[in-house]
Design a protein around this motif. Structure first.
Motif, PDB file in Angstrom:
ATOM      1  N   VAL A  47      54.503  63.876   9.492  1.00  0.00           N
ATOM      2  CA  VAL A  47      53.393  64.605  10.112  1.00  0.00           C
ATOM      3  C   VAL A  47      52.459  65.149   9.028  1.00  0.00           C
ATOM      4  O   VAL A  47      51.229  65.077   9.164  1.00  0.00           O
ATOM      5  N   HIS A  48      53.044  65.686   7.962  1.00  0.00           N
ATOM      6  CA  HIS A  48      52.230  66.185   6.837  1.00  0.00           C
ATOM      7  C   HIS A  48      51.361  65.068   6.263  1.00  0.00           C
ATOM      8  O   HIS A  48      50.158  65.254   6.039  1.00  0.00           O
ATOM      9  N   ASP A  49      51.970  63.897   6.016  1.00  0.00           N
ATOM     10  CA  ASP A  49      51.208  62.778   5.459  1.00  0.00           C
ATOM     11  C   ASP A  49      50.106  62.330   6.425  1.00  0.00           C
ATOM     12  O   ASP A  49      49.002  61.979   6.003  1.00  0.00           O
ATOM     13  N   GLY A  50      50.419  62.332   7.731  1.00  0.00           N
ATOM     14  CA  GLY A  50      49.412  61.953   8.717  1.00  0.00           C
ATOM     15  C   GLY A  50      48.251  62.935   8.758  1.00  0.00           C
ATOM     16  O   GLY A  50      47.083  62.528   8.820  1.00  0.00           O
ATOM     17  N   LEU A  51      48.566  64.235   8.732  1.00  0.00           N
ATOM     18  CA  LEU A  51      47.502  65.245   8.723  1.00  0.00           C
ATOM     19  C   LEU A  51      46.666  65.157   7.450  1.00  0.00           C
ATOM     20  O   LEU A  51      45.435  65.289   7.489  1.00  0.00           O
ATOM     21  N   TYR A  52      47.333  64.923   6.324  1.00  0.00           N
ATOM     22  CA  TYR A  52      46.608  64.814   5.051  1.00  0.00           C
ATOM     23  C   TYR A  52      45.694  63.593   5.062  1.00  0.00           C
ATOM     24  O   TYR A  52      44.535  63.664   4.637  1.00  0.00           O
ATOM     25  N   ALA A  53      46.221  62.468   5.578  1.00  0.00           N
ATOM     26  CA  ALA A  53      45.391  61.263   5.671  1.00  0.00           C
ATOM     27  C   ALA A  53      44.218  61.484   6.628  1.00  0.00           C
ATOM     28  O   ALA A  53      43.108  60.995   6.384  1.00  0.00           O
ATOM     29  N   TRP A  54      44.451  62.236   7.691  1.00  0.00           N
ATOM     30  CA  TRP A  54      43.381  62.502   8.650  1.00  0.00           C
ATOM     31  C   TRP A  54      42.293  63.373   8.029  1.00  0.00           C
ATOM     32  O   TRP A  54      41.101  63.106   8.196  1.00  0.00           O
ATOM     33  N   LEU A  55      42.711  64.418   7.322  1.00  0.00           N
ATOM     34  CA  LEU A  55      41.737  65.321   6.717  1.00  0.00           C
ATOM     35  C   LEU A  55      40.943  64.642   5.602  1.00  0.00           C
ATOM     36  O   LEU A  55      39.793  64.995   5.359  1.00  0.00           O
ATOM     37  N   THR A  56      41.564  63.713   4.909  1.00  0.00           N
ATOM     38  CA  THR A  56      40.899  63.072   3.773  1.00  0.00           C
ATOM     39  C   THR A  56      40.298  61.739   4.190  1.00  0.00           C
ATOM     40  O   THR A  56      39.093  61.620   4.385  1.00  0.00           O
ATOM     41  N   VAL A  57      41.148  60.746   4.362  1.00  0.00           N
ATOM     42  CA  VAL A  57      40.666  59.378   4.591  1.00  0.00           C
ATOM     43  C   VAL A  57      40.048  59.213   5.979  1.00  0.00           C
ATOM     44  O   VAL A  57      38.958  58.643   6.118  1.00  0.00           O
ATOM     45  N   ALA A  58      40.733  59.697   7.013  1.00  0.00           N
ATOM     46  CA  ALA A  58      40.284  59.437   8.380  1.00  0.00           C
ATOM     47  C   ALA A  58      38.971  60.140   8.717  1.00  0.00           C
ATOM     48  O   ALA A  58      38.296  59.765   9.680  1.00  0.00           O
ATOM     49  N   ILE A  59      38.607  61.152   7.978  1.00  0.00           N
ATOM     50  CA  ILE A  59      37.309  61.808   8.171  1.00  0.00           C
ATOM     51  C   ILE A  59      36.290  61.268   7.173  1.00  0.00           C
ATOM     52  O   ILE A  59      35.171  60.893   7.535  1.00  0.00           O
ATOM     53  N   ARG A  60      36.693  61.190   5.911  1.00  0.00           N
ATOM     54  CA  ARG A  60      35.754  60.804   4.857  1.00  0.00           C
ATOM     55  C   ARG A  60      35.271  59.367   5.012  1.00  0.00           C
ATOM     56  O   ARG A  60      34.066  59.103   4.932  1.00  0.00           O
ATOM     57  N   GLU A  61      36.194  58.435   5.248  1.00  0.00           N
ATOM     58  CA  GLU A  61      35.811  57.028   5.250  1.00  0.00           C
ATOM     59  C   GLU A  61      34.915  56.641   6.431  1.00  0.00           C
ATOM     60  O   GLU A  61      33.928  55.930   6.244  1.00  0.00           O
ATOM     61  N   PRO A  62      35.192  57.076   7.671  1.00  0.00           N
ATOM     62  CA  PRO A  62      34.235  56.780   8.744  1.00  0.00           C
ATOM     63  C   PRO A  62      32.862  57.395   8.511  1.00  0.00           C
ATOM     64  O   PRO A  62      31.842  56.773   8.819  1.00  0.00           O
ATOM     65  N   VAL A  63      32.840  58.639   7.977  1.00  0.00           N
ATOM     66  CA  VAL A  63      31.547  59.264   7.674  1.00  0.00           C
ATOM     67  C   VAL A  63      30.809  58.441   6.622  1.00  0.00           C
ATOM     68  O   VAL A  63      29.609  58.163   6.756  1.00  0.00           O
ATOM     69  N   LEU A  64      31.515  58.046   5.561  1.00  0.00           N
ATOM     70  CA  LEU A  64      30.899  57.247   4.503  1.00  0.00           C
ATOM     71  C   LEU A  64      30.438  55.901   5.039  1.00  0.00           C
ATOM     72  O   LEU A  64      29.325  55.434   4.713  1.00  0.00           O
ATOM     73  N   PHE A  65      31.264  55.270   5.866  1.00  0.00           N
ATOM     74  CA  PHE A  65      30.886  53.975   6.453  1.00  0.00           C
ATOM     75  C   PHE A  65      29.625  54.117   7.295  1.00  0.00           C
ATOM     76  O   PHE A  65      28.692  53.299   7.205  1.00  0.00           O
ATOM     77  N   GLY A  66      29.597  55.160   8.127  1.00  0.00           N
ATOM     78  CA  GLY A  66      28.422  55.367   8.973  1.00  0.00           C
ATOM     79  C   GLY A  66      27.165  55.641   8.170  1.00  0.00           C
ATOM     80  O   GLY A  66      26.089  55.107   8.468  1.00  0.00           O
ATOM     81  N   LEU A  67      27.271  56.467   7.128  1.00  0.00           N
ATOM     82  CA  LEU A  67      26.101  56.779   6.305  1.00  0.00           C
ATOM     83  C   LEU A  67      25.609  55.551   5.545  1.00  0.00           C
ATOM     84  O   LEU A  67      24.395  55.321   5.423  1.00  0.00           O
ATOM     85  N   LEU A  68      26.544  54.755   5.020  1.00  0.00           N
ATOM     86  CA  LEU A  68      26.148  53.530   4.319  1.00  0.00           C
ATOM     87  C   LEU A  68      25.455  52.559   5.268  1.00  0.00           C
ATOM     88  O   LEU A  68      24.461  51.916   4.909  1.00  0.00           O
ATOM     89  N   LEU A  69      25.978  52.471   6.490  1.00  0.00           N
ATOM     90  CA  LEU A  69      25.370  51.571   7.473  1.00  0.00           C
ATOM     91  C   LEU A  69      23.969  52.049   7.853  1.00  0.00           C
ATOM     92  O   LEU A  69      23.023  51.244   7.940  1.00  0.00           O
ATOM     93  N   LEU A  70      23.817  53.360   8.070  1.00  0.00           N
ATOM     94  CA  LEU A  70      22.491  53.901   8.382  1.00  0.00           C
ATOM     95  C   LEU A  70      21.518  53.690   7.225  1.00  0.00           C
ATOM     96  O   LEU A  70      20.342  53.375   7.432  1.00  0.00           O
ATOM     97  N   PHE A  71      22.021  53.839   6.006  1.00  0.00           N
ATOM     98  CA  PHE A  71      21.180  53.640   4.828  1.00  0.00           C
ATOM     99  C   PHE A  71      20.711  52.191   4.750  1.00  0.00           C
ATOM    100  O   PHE A  71      19.532  51.911   4.467  1.00  0.00           O
ATOM    101  N   ALA A  72      21.638  51.265   4.998  1.00  0.00           N
ATOM    102  CA  ALA A  72      21.270  49.848   4.978  1.00  0.00           C
ATOM    103  C   ALA A  72      20.279  49.517   6.097  1.00  0.00           C
ATOM    104  O   ALA A  72      19.322  48.760   5.897  1.00  0.00           O
ATOM    105  N   LEU A  73      20.505  50.094   7.288  1.00  0.00           N
ATOM    106  CA  LEU A  73      19.573  49.876   8.395  1.00  0.00           C
ATOM    107  C   LEU A  73      18.187  50.419   8.068  1.00  0.00           C
ATOM    108  O   LEU A  73      17.166  49.834   8.466  1.00  0.00           O
ATOM    109  N   ALA A  74      18.131  51.526   7.334  1.00  0.00           N
ATOM    110  CA  ALA A  74      16.841  52.106   6.964  1.00  0.00           C
ATOM    111  C   ALA A  74      16.085  51.203   6.000  1.00  0.00           C
ATOM    112  O   ALA A  74      14.854  51.141   6.019  1.00  0.00           O
TER     113      ALA A  74
END
Length: 703
Positions: free
Chosen positions: A251-278
């Protein structure tokens, strides 16, 4: 319990460290923004390298670009056009003639219009800088050249103009080297900020998740002692230990992955995609669609061959096991003259093994190059289409570089997210197990208004006591009735260890009987306080003799009410003082699993000292299965001194203990099969006699 609901419940534990939680979430979003900012710096760098800070020239414009500039120029008021022409330094006569509607659009008019555009978007000072550069009074235009080239791109021009307006150093110096140096400093600063944000994200996420895991473990620790299911097993609360360690860690590893990777990577993916679309909407859409098609078609094909390879690996392992079996049959083969038969079997197995291994290698040989080819195909197509758009003049070289970099960068956040899905899945599964454990009702509780239990003075009674094991429902005790007089020494024997421990654990109320009553001096144990009951009972169990701490704390259990002289006196009665003195630090020596190692006999004597120190009215002792002869003699002396006039219940492992007991109870299939002295049971009970010779082996000492 639903896994997602359980993981959401675990997520709420992060609220115990709200600052750390929201810091991690903020840092995750900020990392995406800084990454896009670095791509912007890359774009500015590429633009500077390609165009060297120059404004667009009329000769290099495509037809569509010329028409766009001319249309915008034509919309200006005549007075505004003339002012712009004058500001850019053209002679009055030429400026007047160029201002006429019949004059074709040319380089002077382009310069004049760009002066107007820069003035409107960036400011008067930037426009004057542009005009001075046209007159040869300044060098590089810096970012102003990019402002001019993106005039027909609404989003890009607004972004670049904002940078030029907020950061005038990007054009004010008039030096390409100064602009380049500024970009270097900005890039290094952003890279440093990103590194700091990553550090803050990891530390904040660790702080929040560790606090959540600590509170979960604390809840499990307290709940464990309320569950009778966990007390009844002789080897201890193994289920609680698994939940406490493995599942909380998941559970600790899952929460840590959620706080770091599961939040950071989708945000980064979305921003990169919006930047490319722009940068280029349709090219980005085309690339994403093409990548999805490649993944759906080629990726599934690669997965098929990967599965084929794995199936080949499993089959090869089976065949290898069969080959090992054939090799181990040599004695049988020789005895029964099976050489030709077994050789034929081995040849068939070798052929099957080779075919399986070849299937494995073919699967791996196909899916890996196929995935690499598909990735390269997507990249080549992207570069080809980008090249077409650049050659057509609809996208600059610098924009193409940044666009390709943005699209290629989409791979890493997606890959990181998919890689961590396994941690998230395990976290959800463990969260469901964890909260199912915490949701179990307590088996033992203290009633409101429970009375104080005086020390045992008359007898301990079991009245028609039955017990089903909590959780499994297995019948452990069935209508057990027995009476122990105060000061009596009794032993419990039987073929089933779980049944004996069940009766043993009912006395201190580690769990309550399913039916029937247990009474001390007519006081039903259900209606007395747990503290008053357990303070007059001492338990010595062979699986919980010592714990990792000092010898003094093992005996005194950290209770400051017991002085060092009292602890030493108890150790002397248990014949433990002698070997304790020889330890490196005496009574302050750490012992237990991670401390100084003691043998079983020494551990048992420390546990006996712990019980003696409390001077209990009722003593429950489970003897160790094996001890040396010297220890046996010491134990006999200890028992002779501390057990008289004390009520004692033994789970014996020595014949001498059975002989010394006033009464022995034989438990079989949850019932009292027989009772009496050791000699009486040897004479009248076949089962007791059989168990005695199997376990205690009275003739072993004579062999």
């Amino acid at each position: 319990m639903d896994q997602r609901a359980a993981f959401t419940r675990a997520w709420r534990f992060l609220n115990f460290k709200p600052v750390a939680k929201w810091t991690a979430l903020t840092a995750a979003v900020a990392i995406g923004l800084v990454t896009v900012a670095l791509l912007v710096v890359l774009g500015l760098f590429a633009d500077l390298v390609v165009y060297r800070g120059h404004a667009p020239t009329f000769a290099n414009l495509g037809t569509m670009e010329r028409d766009s500039y001319f249309d915008n120029w034509s919309r200006l008021e005549p007075k505004e056009r003339q002012r712009c022409l004058m500001e850019t330094g053209l002679p009055d006569k030429l400026a007047a003639s160029q201002a006429a509607d019949e004059t074709p659009f040319s380089q002077p008019l382009l310069d004049a219009y760009l002066f107007h555009w820069i003035e409107a978007r960036v400011g008067a000072e930037a426009a004057r800088h542009y005009a001075d550069a046209l007159k040869g009074e300044r060098g590089s235009l810096g970012i102003l050249g990019l402002v001019a080239r993106t005039h027909d791109h609404w989003l890009a021009n607004r972004s670049v103009s904002s940078i030029a307006r907020l950061a005038p150093w990007t054009w004010r110096s008039g030096s390409a080297i100064g602009y380049l140096s500024g970009l270097l400093l900005l890039g290094v600063t952003l890279a440093l900020v990103r590194a700091v944000l990553l550090f803050v994200l990891d530390v904040s996420a660790a702080t929040a998740t560790l606090e959540a895991a600590t509170r979960m473990r604390r809840a499990i620790y307290h709940h464990t002692y309320r569950l009778g299911t966990l007390a009844i097993r002789a080897l201890g609360p193994s289920e609680a230990v698994s939940t406490f360690t493995r599942h909380v860690e998941s559970v600790h590893d899952g929460l840590y992955a959620w706080l770091t990777v599961a939040i950071r990577e989708p945000v980064l993916f979305g921003l990169l995609l919006l930047f490319a679309l722009a940068i280029n909407f349709w090219l980005t859409v085309a690339f994403v669609v093409f990548a999805l098609l490649v993944w759906l078609a080629g990726g599934q094909l690669a997965a098929y061959y990967l599965d084929q390879g794995r199936a080949g690996t499993r089959t090869a392992a089976t065949q290898l096991a069969l080959l090992q079996e054939s090799l181990m049959l040599m004695r049988l083969v020789k005895c029964y003259l099976m050489e030709l038969f077994n050789q034929g079997r081995v040849e068939r197995q070798l052929k099957a093994y080779s075919e399986s291994r070849m299937s494995q290698h073919l699967g791996e040989a196909i899916y890996r190059p196929l995935l690499a080819f598909l990735a390269m195909l997507a990249g080549v197509v992207l570069f080809y289409v980008t090249g077409l758009i650049v050659l057509d003049g609809r996208l600059g070289v610098a924009g193409a570089i940044v666009l390709v970099t943005s699209l290629v960068s989409l791979y890493w956040p997606l890959q990181n997210f998919l890689t961590n899905l396994k941690l998230l899945r395990r976290g959800r599964e463990s969260a469901a197990i964890l909260f199912e454990f915490l949701g179990r009702p307590a088996d033992v509780g203290q009633v409101v208004g429970a009375e104080f239990l005086p020390p045992l003075a008359q007898r301990l009674e079991f009245d028609a006591v039955s017990l089903r094991e909590p959780g499994s429902g297995r019948v452990l005790l069935k209508d057990v009735s027995l009476t122990l007089a105060a000061g009596q020494r009794v032993a419990l024997v039987g073929p089933d260890e779980l049944e004996k421990h069940a009766l043993f654990y009912l006395i201190p109320r580690f769990l309550d009987p399913t039916s029937g009553e247990i009474r001390i001096d007519q006081h039903n144990l259900r209606w007395v306080t747990l503290d008053s009951l357990r303070t007059q009972i001492a338990v010595v169990l062979q699986h919980n003799l010592v714990f990792n701490d000092t010898v003094a704390n093992n005996i005194g259990c950290g209770d400051t009410a017991y002085t060092q002289p009292q602890i030493i006196e108890a150790a002397k009665l248990a014949h433990a003082h002698h070997f304790i003195q020889k330890l490196p630090r005496g009574y302050q020596t750490p012992i237990g699993e991670l401390g100084h190692a003691l043998n079983v006999g020494e551990q048992f004597r420390v546990a006996l000292a712990r019980a003696i120190l409390r001077d209990p009215a009722l003593l429950l002792i489970e003897e160790p299965a094996t001890v040396d002869d010297d220890t046996k003699a010491l134990l006999d002396d200890t028992f002779a001194r501390i057990l008289p006039n004390r009520t004692v219940v033994f789970l014996p492992h020595r014949g001498a203990t059975l002989s010394a007991c006033d009464k022995v109870y034989l438990l079989h299939q949850g019932q009292i099969e027989a009772s009496g002295t050791h000699r009486e049971l040897l004479e009248k009970s076949d089962l007791y006699r059989h168990l005695y010779y199997l376990e205690f082996n009275p003739f072993a000492a004579r062999l």
